[in-house]
Design an enzyme around this catalytic site. Structure first.
Site, PDB file in Angstrom:
ATOM      1  N   GLU A  75       0.953  -1.306   0.197  1.00  0.00           N
ATOM      2  CA  GLU A  75       0.025   0.176  -0.062  1.00  0.00           C
ATOM      3  C   GLU A  75       0.808   1.386   0.027  1.00  0.00           C
ATOM      4  O   GLU A  75       0.871   1.988   0.889  1.00  0.00           O
ATOM      5  CB  GLU A  75      -0.943  -0.040   1.263  1.00  0.00           C
ATOM      6  CG  GLU A  75      -1.821  -1.263   1.313  1.00  0.00           C
ATOM      7  CD  GLU A  75      -3.023  -0.984   2.126  1.00  0.00           C
ATOM      8  OE1 GLU A  75      -2.789  -0.273   3.221  1.00  0.00           O
ATOM      9  OE2 GLU A  75      -4.222  -1.567   1.799  1.00  0.00           O
ATOM     10  N   CYS A 118       6.877  13.014   0.592  1.00  0.00           N
ATOM     11  CA  CYS A 118       8.111  13.352   1.339  1.00  0.00           C
ATOM     12  C   CYS A 118       8.381  14.765   0.713  1.00  0.00           C
ATOM     13  O   CYS A 118       8.261  14.937  -0.423  1.00  0.00           O
ATOM     14  CB  CYS A 118       9.068  12.377   1.325  1.00  0.00           C
ATOM     15  SG  CYS A 118      10.718  12.860   2.137  1.00  0.00           S
ATOM     16  N   LYS A 139      -3.496  -6.615  16.668  1.00  0.00           N
ATOM     17  CA  LYS A 139      -3.835  -7.850  17.377  1.00  0.00           C
ATOM     18  C   LYS A 139      -5.209  -8.048  17.544  1.00  0.00           C
ATOM     19  O   LYS A 139      -5.477  -9.281  17.603  1.00  0.00           O
ATOM     20  CB  LYS A 139      -2.971  -7.861  18.749  1.00  0.00           C
ATOM     21  CG  LYS A 139      -3.509  -6.945  19.712  1.00  0.00           C
ATOM     22  CD  LYS A 139      -2.730  -7.249  21.116  1.00  0.00           C
ATOM     23  CE  LYS A 139      -2.751  -6.102  22.145  1.00  0.00           C
ATOM     24  NZ  LYS A 139      -2.534  -4.652  21.470  1.00  0.00           N
ATOM     25  N   PHE A 140      -6.074  -7.096  17.551  1.00  0.00           N
ATOM     26  CA  PHE A 140      -7.401  -7.235  17.493  1.00  0.00           C
ATOM     27  C   PHE A 140      -8.152  -7.496  16.102  1.00  0.00           C
ATOM     28  O   PHE A 140      -9.230  -7.343  16.057  1.00  0.00           O
ATOM     29  CB  PHE A 140      -8.246  -6.397  18.387  1.00  0.00           C
ATOM     30  CG  PHE A 140      -7.849  -6.593  19.903  1.00  0.00           C
ATOM     31  CD1 PHE A 140      -7.670  -7.846  20.370  1.00  0.00           C
ATOM     32  CD2 PHE A 140      -7.255  -5.367  20.537  1.00  0.00           C
ATOM     33  CE1 PHE A 140      -7.458  -7.876  21.814  1.00  0.00           C
ATOM     34  CE2 PHE A 140      -7.015  -5.636  21.830  1.00  0.00           C
ATOM     35  CZ  PHE A 140      -6.832  -7.005  22.520  1.00  0.00           C
ATOM     36  N   GLU A 144      -6.466  -8.172  -0.148  1.00  0.00           N
ATOM     37  CA  GLU A 144      -6.809  -8.388   1.241  1.00  0.00           C
ATOM     38  C   GLU A 144      -8.197  -8.114   1.497  1.00  0.00           C
ATOM     39  O   GLU A 144      -8.873  -7.379   0.803  1.00  0.00           O
ATOM     40  CB  GLU A 144      -5.883  -7.048   2.135  1.00  0.00           C
ATOM     41  CG  GLU A 144      -4.227  -7.256   2.238  1.00  0.00           C
ATOM     42  CD  GLU A 144      -3.874  -5.946   2.818  1.00  0.00           C
ATOM     43  OE1 GLU A 144      -4.698  -5.369   3.832  1.00  0.00           O
ATOM     44  OE2 GLU A 144      -2.663  -5.762   2.889  1.00  0.00           O
ATOM     45  N   CYS A 200      11.159  16.308   1.868  1.00  0.00           N
ATOM     46  CA  CYS A 200      12.635  16.806   2.160  1.00  0.00           C
ATOM     47  C   CYS A 200      13.306  17.485   0.919  1.00  0.00           C
ATOM     48  O   CYS A 200      12.659  17.645  -0.213  1.00  0.00           O
ATOM     49  CB  CYS A 200      13.378  15.432   2.386  1.00  0.00           C
ATOM     50  SG  CYS A 200      14.022  14.561   0.927  1.00  0.00           S
TER      51      CYS A 200
HETATM   52  C1  GAL Z   1      -4.117  -2.761   5.159  1.00  0.00           C
HETATM   53  C2  GAL Z   1      -2.541  -2.959   5.189  1.00  0.00           C
HETATM   54  C3  GAL Z   1      -2.452  -4.288   6.094  1.00  0.00           C
HETATM   55  C4  GAL Z   1      -3.079  -4.050   7.322  1.00  0.00           C
HETATM   56  C5  GAL Z   1      -4.711  -3.990   7.057  1.00  0.00           C
HETATM   57  C6  GAL Z   1      -5.662  -3.701   8.359  1.00  0.00           C
HETATM   58  O1  GAL Z   1      -4.292  -1.492   4.887  1.00  0.00           O
HETATM   59  O2  GAL Z   1      -2.052  -3.377   4.102  1.00  0.00           O
HETATM   60  O3  GAL Z   1      -1.010  -4.602   6.426  1.00  0.00           O
HETATM   61  O4  GAL Z   1      -2.642  -3.210   8.335  1.00  0.00           O
HETATM   62  O5  GAL Z   1      -4.827  -2.881   6.295  1.00  0.00           O
HETATM   63  O6  GAL Z   1      -6.910  -3.734   7.890  1.00  0.00           O
END
Ligand code: GAL
Length: 670
Positions: A149, A154, A355-356, A306, A156
């Site tokens: 992502e 930046c 973790k959650f 994801e 700089c």
């Molecule tokens: C995404 C990210 C993952 C994780 C996820 C949580 O945006 O790529 O690494 O953080 O969100 O929902």
């Protein structure tokens, strides 16, 4: 990228469990049980891969590769540039990002790197080279997942220099041309030296839209060049392994429509808020996003890289979606052209910030957890959907959502400053087609329009060079094109077209001139009449003059009552429509129905569904998805094969809440 099955897997972080190898073995057992066939490894592993500068440790990753391979999983190998080891920032502070305040960040979080830094680019190339050398020939390697992502910018000194070089190239080394195109006579801002220019900042220049647009374009190009730097060793050593980088919906700081041209397969991280918001709206919104990703990749399959098998951890309140929803959400992506259902994450981390966040394997580590069992059930279904992999979703209707325009709309000042939700406007025009089972492409303004019978371009404020010509030719050749309010107002540098709007020669095509624009505060409405019915207007209304277009609807309130609000102009063999009033869903729905009838468009899905049940065609398959809160029946008309059950689909199909059926069309060969 050609797949003969649907990928099912996700982010796998065995490096977090390096001290407990028995958990790795348990992962292998559970992955098999859940029907997982792909694992994405190494996304944030740099500090383990290179614990000290120049000292590499690949032993653990060798073991993970081998275990996954033996277990039947492919590996999607990430490059680790999304987060770096602390030693690197300590030794080379220039790798860290400078925010727009001008202050360099300290070490921490992720995505915190300079995009220009030669040191960082070299370090990234080096680690990527070593990964490619070591794993390039491993039989489990399927795909490169470059970084994670990409985002942000930046400010700089290195980036400022690079920005000036970018501007010199863009304006052919001619500062006068830049001054002219940025309209720098305004407030006496004419530059006399390139060094006087820097990135937009809250304590500096932030009132020149063209500067902001150029900065946006420069940031996109910086990410692309950072990416090209990352993949140079991958292309050299593993030319047959495709490359992707995971993108984030309509994140607008990077022009994904441009970036998409640099990857082999487009991938997207989707977190629809099902059961925490209006499910029908969410379904349309994510349908639109998937269609945009499929279109961005040239119409071929994209990857859902994801998603969550249960909850996320970053909404103010993280409501659990109801049982069956995550699987349905994954299948929705497949219906719209994804060849994968991948999760963040395989196993919940024990500590740290996420973790959650939902995972296939919870902290209990068990294979009888509800979420695990649902994932495993989806795994079974995806196996049966293997024939769907690779199939396409050709469309006759396109909605224009354009990244450049999104940014232009964000930057201008005036008119309705309170409401200018470009995405919502596009979604409003997409939804009537989504509801009716049409396949819709979501394209940028530079896309080829010729495949479509109908193109709708809501709120297309900025016209890039060439766009007007493409629209003109499209209509001339028989296409139907719908523009809405604030159409064709400004050029690439956000200078307003002179001589009447829409500009760039489009008044002739549309047969109208937009004379004035009225802005209505939220909750205040005007009225218009279209085909005998009265509708409320809202937010932004262009007052038109017809220069030859037929008037289909007029305003009926305010001082501009009687002025055209909806028009059509025959031009060449086609028709150019203007729907100039900010409208509500009701008008948009009726207007689109009329277009469908007039153009004799037929929904590709071919099965009528009740509201909240969506039908989507993909290749020779039709997906039916129930997003209502009740069990529903859908009349299929018979003759379909039910791909999930393997038997014939009944003429009247019952779909439970969250239910999805995948049917093979009757006329499709076995
Ligand atoms: C995404 C990210 C993952 C994780 C996820 C949580 O945006 O790529 O690494 O953080 O969100 O929902």
């Amino acid at each position: 990228m050609k797949l003969d099955h649907i990928l099912h897997g996700g982010d796998y972080n065995p490096d977090q469990w390096i001290a407990t190898p028995e958990i790795w073995d348990e992962d292998m057992r559970l992955m098999k049980q859940a029907g997982i066939n792909a694992a994405t490894v190494g996304i944030f592993s740099w500090s383990l891969l290179e614990p000290e500068e120049g000292k590499y440790e690949f032993g653990w990753l060798d073991a993970v590769f081998d275990k996954l391979y033996k277990n039947g999983q492919s590996v999607i190998l990430a490059t680790p540039s999304g987060a770096r080891p602390p030693w690197m920032a300590q030794k080379y502070p220039e790798v860290l990002r400078v925010e727009e305040t001008g202050i360099r960040n300290e070490y921490g979080v992720r995505h915190n790197h300079c995009l220009t830094s030669p040191v960082y680019r070299e370090k990234v190339r080096e680690i990527n080279r070593r990964l490619a050398e070591r794993y390039g020939k491993h039989p489990a390697l399927l795909l490169w997942h470059v970084s994670n992502e990409y985002s942000g910018a930046c400010h700089c000194e290195l980036c400022q220099r690079a920005f000036r070089a970018w501007l010199k190239k863009e304006y052919r080394n001619d500062l006068n041309e830049l001054n002219e195109r940025w309209w720098n006579g305004f407030w006496s801002h004419r530059f006399t030296d390139w060094e006087q220019i820097s990135s937009p900042k809250s304590r500096g220049e932030n009132h020149v839209p063209a500067l902001k647009l150029c900065w946006d374009r420069f940031v996109t190009d910086s990410h692309i060049s950072f990416f090209e730097n990352e993949i140079a060793p991958l292309r050299e050593l593993t030319p047959d392994i495709p490359v992707t980088t995971n993108m984030m919906g309509f994140y607008d700081e990077i022009n994904y429509q441009r970036f998409a041209g640099h990857v082999d397969v487009v991938s997207y991280d989707a977190y629809p808020p099902y059961d925490a918001a209006d499910n029908k709206k969410t379904a349309a919104q994510f349908g639109f996003t998937y269609d945009a990703y499929r279109s961005m990749g040239g119409g071929g399959p994209f990857l859902l890289m994801e998603s969550t098998p249960s909850v996320v951890n970053w909404r103010p309140v993280n409501k659990l979606p109801r049982p069956g929803r995550a699987a349905q959400a994954g299948l929705q992506a497949v219906a719209h052209g994804s060849d994968s259902v991948q999760y963040f994450q395989w196993r919940k981390s024990r500590g740290g910030h996420e973790k959650f966040h939902g995972a296939v394997v919870d902290h209990d580590g068990r294979g009888d957890h509800r979420v695990f069992l649902e994932t495993a059930a989806l795994g079974e279904k995806l196996k049966r959907l293997a024939p769907v992999a690779g199939s396409l979703c050709p469309a006759k209707v396109a909605v224009v959502y354009d990244w450049e325009n999104a940014r232009a709309v964000r930057h201008y000042n005036g008119l309705n400053n309170e409401y200018r939700d470009y995405l919502a406007e596009c979604l409003k025009w997409y939804t009537p087609f989504f509801d009716r089972g049409f396949t819709v492409d979501v394209i940028g303004q530079e896309a080829d329009l010729s495949p479509y019978a109908l193109v709708i371009a809501p709120y297309l404020y900025m016209l890039l060079p060439g766009t007007a010509g493409r629209i003109r030719r499209y209509v001339e050749n028989g296409g139907a094109f719908v523009a809405t309010y604030l159409f064709g107002v400004a050029d690439k540098d956000d200078r307003v077209f002179l001589g009447g709007l829409p500009g760039d020669g489009l008044r002739e095509v549309f047969g109208v001139t937009a004379r004035e624009t009225d802005s209505l505060p939220e909750g205040v409405h005007g009225l218009m009449k279209y085909r005998g019915r009265t509708y409320r207007t809202a937010r932004t209304c262009d007052i038109l003059r017809s220069d030859g277009a037929a008037v289909l609807g007029v305003y009926t309130s305010d001082f501009y009552a009687g002025s055209p609000a909806v028009t059509v102009n025959r031009f060449g063999k086609g028709a150019a429509y203007t729907a100039a009033a900010g409208s509500e869903d009701e008008f948009t729905g009726h207007f689109c129905e009329d277009l469908i009838r007039k153009l004799k468009l037929k929904p590709e899905a071919g099965i009528e569904t009740p509201p909240g049940v969506y039908a989507r065609a993909r290749g020779e398959y039709v997906f039916l998805m129930n997003f209502t809160d009740d069990r529903v029946s859908v009349k299929t008309g018979g003759g379909y094969l039910d791909l999930l059950s393997g038997g014939p689909a009944p003429e009247t199909l019952a779909l439970p809440v969250c239910g999805v059926a995948v049917l093979k069309k009757p006329d499709a060969p076995e």
